[in-house]
Design a protein around this motif. Structure first.
Motif, PDB file in Angstrom:
ATOM      1  N   THR A 209       0.846  -1.181   0.000  1.00 59.28           N
ATOM      2  CA  THR A 209       0.000   0.000   0.000  1.00 59.28           C
ATOM      3  C   THR A 209       0.887   1.238   0.000  1.00 59.28           C
ATOM      4  N   SER A 210       0.280   2.380  -0.242  1.00 63.18           N
ATOM      5  CA  SER A 210       1.009   3.644  -0.197  1.00 63.18           C
ATOM      6  C   SER A 210       0.106   4.708   0.396  1.00 63.18           C
ATOM      7  N   PHE A 211       0.731   5.802   0.844  1.00 61.68           N
ATOM      8  CA  PHE A 211      -0.044   6.899   1.435  1.00 61.68           C
ATOM      9  C   PHE A 211       0.671   8.207   1.143  1.00 61.68           C
ATOM     10  N   SER A 212      -0.112   9.225   0.798  1.00 58.91           N
ATOM     11  CA  SER A 212       0.437  10.557   0.542  1.00 58.91           C
ATOM     12  C   SER A 212       0.103  11.458   1.729  1.00 58.91           C
ATOM     13  N   TYR A 213       1.139  11.886   2.450  1.00 58.06           N
ATOM     14  CA  TYR A 213       0.946  12.689   3.652  1.00 58.06           C
ATOM     15  C   TYR A 213       0.758  14.157   3.301  1.00 58.06           C
ATOM     16  N   GLN A 214      -0.097  14.806   4.092  1.00 57.43           N
ATOM     17  CA  GLN A 214      -0.319  16.230   3.897  1.00 57.43           C
ATOM     18  C   GLN A 214       0.930  17.024   4.238  1.00 57.43           C
ATOM     19  N   ARG A 215       1.633  16.603   5.276  1.00 58.70           N
ATOM     20  CA  ARG A 215       2.886  17.250   5.663  1.00 58.70           C
ATOM     21  C   ARG A 215       3.896  16.176   6.045  1.00 58.70           C
ATOM     22  N   ARG A 216       5.136  16.387   5.624  1.00 57.20           N
ATOM     23  CA  ARG A 216       6.232  15.487   5.986  1.00 57.20           C
ATOM     24  C   ARG A 216       7.462  16.349   6.233  1.00 57.20           C
ATOM     25  N   GLU A 217       7.763  16.578   7.518  1.00 59.06           N
ATOM     26  CA  GLU A 217       8.796  17.541   7.890  1.00 59.06           C
ATOM     27  C   GLU A 217       9.784  16.907   8.876  1.00 59.06           C
ATOM     28  N   ARG A 218      10.647  17.747   9.460  1.00 56.24           N
ATOM     29  CA  ARG A 218      11.575  17.355  10.519  1.00 56.24           C
ATOM     30  C   ARG A 218      12.371  16.086  10.177  1.00 56.24           C
ATOM     31  N   PRO A 219      13.071  16.039   9.056  1.00 58.25           N
ATOM     32  CA  PRO A 219      13.812  14.831   8.731  1.00 58.25           C
ATOM     33  C   PRO A 219      15.004  14.606   9.676  1.00 58.25           C
ATOM     34  N   HIS A 220      15.154  13.382  10.137  1.00 56.78           N
ATOM     35  CA  HIS A 220      16.322  12.942  10.894  1.00 56.78           C
ATOM     36  C   HIS A 220      16.711  11.562  10.387  1.00 56.78           C
ATOM     37  N   LEU A 221      17.981  11.244  10.487  1.00 59.04           N
ATOM     38  CA  LEU A 221      18.470   9.948  10.049  1.00 59.04           C
ATOM     39  C   LEU A 221      18.916   9.114  11.238  1.00 59.04           C
ATOM     40  N   ILE A 222      18.584   7.832  11.211  1.00 58.87           N
ATOM     41  CA  ILE A 222      19.128   6.865  12.153  1.00 58.87           C
ATOM     42  C   ILE A 222      20.370   6.283  11.498  1.00 58.87           C
ATOM     43  N   MET A 223      21.513   6.431  12.158  1.00 60.93           N
ATOM     44  CA  MET A 223      22.783   6.064  11.564  1.00 60.93           C
ATOM     45  C   MET A 223      23.278   4.719  12.089  1.00 60.93           C
ATOM     46  N   ALA A 224      24.078   4.042  11.271  1.00 65.99           N
ATOM     47  CA  ALA A 224      24.758   2.828  11.715  1.00 65.99           C
ATOM     48  C   ALA A 224      25.838   3.190  12.736  1.00 65.99           C
ATOM     49  N   LYS A 225      26.441   2.185  13.344  1.00 64.78           N
ATOM     50  CA  LYS A 225      27.448   2.436  14.378  1.00 64.78           C
ATOM     51  C   LYS A 225      28.667   3.174  13.848  1.00 64.78           C
ATOM     52  N   ASP A 226      28.899   3.101  12.511  1.00 65.48           N
ATOM     53  CA  ASP A 226      30.046   3.825  11.965  1.00 65.48           C
ATOM     54  C   ASP A 226      29.835   5.332  11.949  1.00 65.48           C
ATOM     55  N   GLY A 227      28.577   5.788  12.163  1.00 72.63           N
ATOM     56  CA  GLY A 227      28.287   7.211  12.258  1.00 72.63           C
ATOM     57  C   GLY A 227      28.042   7.908  10.946  1.00 72.63           C
ATOM     58  N   TYR A 228      28.252   7.230   9.812  1.00 71.95           N
ATOM     59  CA  TYR A 228      28.072   7.897   8.522  1.00 71.95           C
ATOM     60  C   TYR A 228      27.160   7.145   7.554  1.00 71.95           C
ATOM     61  N   THR A 229      26.727   5.934   7.899  1.00 73.89           N
ATOM     62  CA  THR A 229      25.842   5.168   7.026  1.00 73.89           C
ATOM     63  C   THR A 229      24.399   5.312   7.497  1.00 73.89           C
ATOM     64  N   PRO A 230      23.522   5.965   6.725  1.00 70.31           N
ATOM     65  CA  PRO A 230      22.124   6.095   7.130  1.00 70.31           C
ATOM     66  C   PRO A 230      21.390   4.757   7.024  1.00 70.31           C
ATOM     67  N   LEU A 231      20.665   4.407   8.066  1.00 69.41           N
ATOM     68  CA  LEU A 231      19.874   3.183   8.073  1.00 69.41           C
ATOM     69  C   LEU A 231      18.393   3.440   7.849  1.00 69.41           C
ATOM     70  N   ALA A 232      17.897   4.560   8.368  1.00 68.60           N
ATOM     71  CA  ALA A 232      16.466   4.855   8.261  1.00 68.60           C
ATOM     72  C   ALA A 232      16.245   6.359   8.350  1.00 68.60           C
ATOM     73  N   LEU A 233      15.167   6.801   7.753  1.00 67.58           N
ATOM     74  CA  LEU A 233      14.751   8.202   7.785  1.00 67.58           C
ATOM     75  C   LEU A 233      13.525   8.326   8.672  1.00 67.58           C
ATOM     76  N   THR A 234      13.534   9.311   9.566  1.00 73.34           N
ATOM     77  CA  THR A 234      12.346   9.604  10.363  1.00 73.34           C
ATOM     78  C   THR A 234      11.822  10.989   9.994  1.00 73.34           C
ATOM     79  N   ASN A 235      10.509  11.125  10.041  1.00 69.49           N
ATOM     80  CA  ASN A 235       9.855  12.415   9.794  1.00 69.49           C
ATOM     81  C   ASN A 235       8.680  12.587  10.730  1.00 69.49           C
TER      82      ASN A 235
END
Length: 257
Positions: A209-235
């Motif tokens: 399924t998919s969903f189109s959000y009215q607002r998607r802001e405040r991006p942050h990344l969850i990083m791997a232990k190496d500190g530079y590899t992004p694992l997931a995006l939060t909004n």
């Protein structure tokens, strides 16, 4: 390597006052957890107070009511050796215009120095010799790509190539999307690939399924232990429609191939 843990009671209180746009980072010199936020304490009384909320809808509020511009919203820093606290007393970080929320996001190096991105009367690059010493904080002009970049920056540093990266919320409320920029000169000049987005407001889920959000802001990344590899995006997202101004946190894993 992460799991969700809900904290309740006094330990869940990070800031006692009204707090906006908290951005957390790890101080690589001390291991402290550091949060920068825009805060007002005690909260001012708005001329249009909201007194009721039910099922995600603010019943007696115009959703476009602006913030109270009569009150400053200074940037504060708090830190703790444990994410569950106790947290330090807030340290105010001075800006040229304290009526503008700074959106300050930072990266703290193993030697205690800091590089950040945030607003004063415009968007600036920030540097500090020691992240704990507010007197060392300075901000100077930077160069952003043309027609870029929005607000809510999240900054990280790739130690392999000595490159800073930022992911931004762009597009306002009508066309929420994310953009990516990078810098190779300690944050003074930023580059992007025009018309290439970091994310859009439509999200595809694992159940097809998919969903189109009215607002998607405040991006942050969850990083791997190496500190530079992004694992997931939060909004922070708003569904819109029948859900009105109900908001929640969205976590989207990133492809690692």
């Amino acid at each position: 390597p992460y799991h969700f843990e809900r904290v309740t009671g006094d330990a869940a209180i990070v800031s006692a006052g009204f707090s906006h746009e908290p951005t957390a980072t790890r101080a690589l010199d001390t291991g402290d957890y550091v949060i920068y936020l825009s805060s007002i304490y005690p909260p001012p009384t708005n001329s249009y107070p909201c007194t009721g909320c039910m099922n995600g809808e603010s019943l007696d509020c115009d959703p476009m009511i602006p913030r109270n511009w009569d009150s400053p919203i200074p940037t504060q820093m708090i830190y703790s050796s444990n994410p569950n606290g106790p947290w330090s007393d807030p340290v105010q970080i001075k800006t040229q215009d304290e009526y503008i929320d700074s959106n300050l996001a930072t990266y703290i190096f193993p030697n205690g120095s800091m590089v950040g991105i945030g607003r004063a009367d415009a968007m600036y690059i920030w540097h500090a010799e020691n992240w704990k010493e507010k007197s060392t904080y300075k901000y100077t002009a930077l160069t952003l790509p043309k027609n870029c970049c929005g607000e809510d920056p999240f900054i990280w540093f790739d130690t392999r190539y000595n490159v800073f990266h930022i992911i931004w919320h762009d597009g306002g409320w009508d066309d929420p999307k994310g953009v990516h920029t990078w810098s190779t000169d300690n944050g003074y000049t930023w580059h992007n690939i025009p018309n290439v987005l970091a994310y859009q407001n439509t999200v595809e889920f694992t159940d097809n399924t998919s969903f189109s959000y009215q607002r998607r802001e405040r991006p942050h990344l969850i990083m791997a232990k190496d500190g530079y590899t992004p694992l997931a995006l939060t909004n922070a997202v708003e569904n819109g429609g029948m859900d009105c101004d109900y908001s929640h946190t969205l976590v989207q894993p990133l492809n690692q191939s």
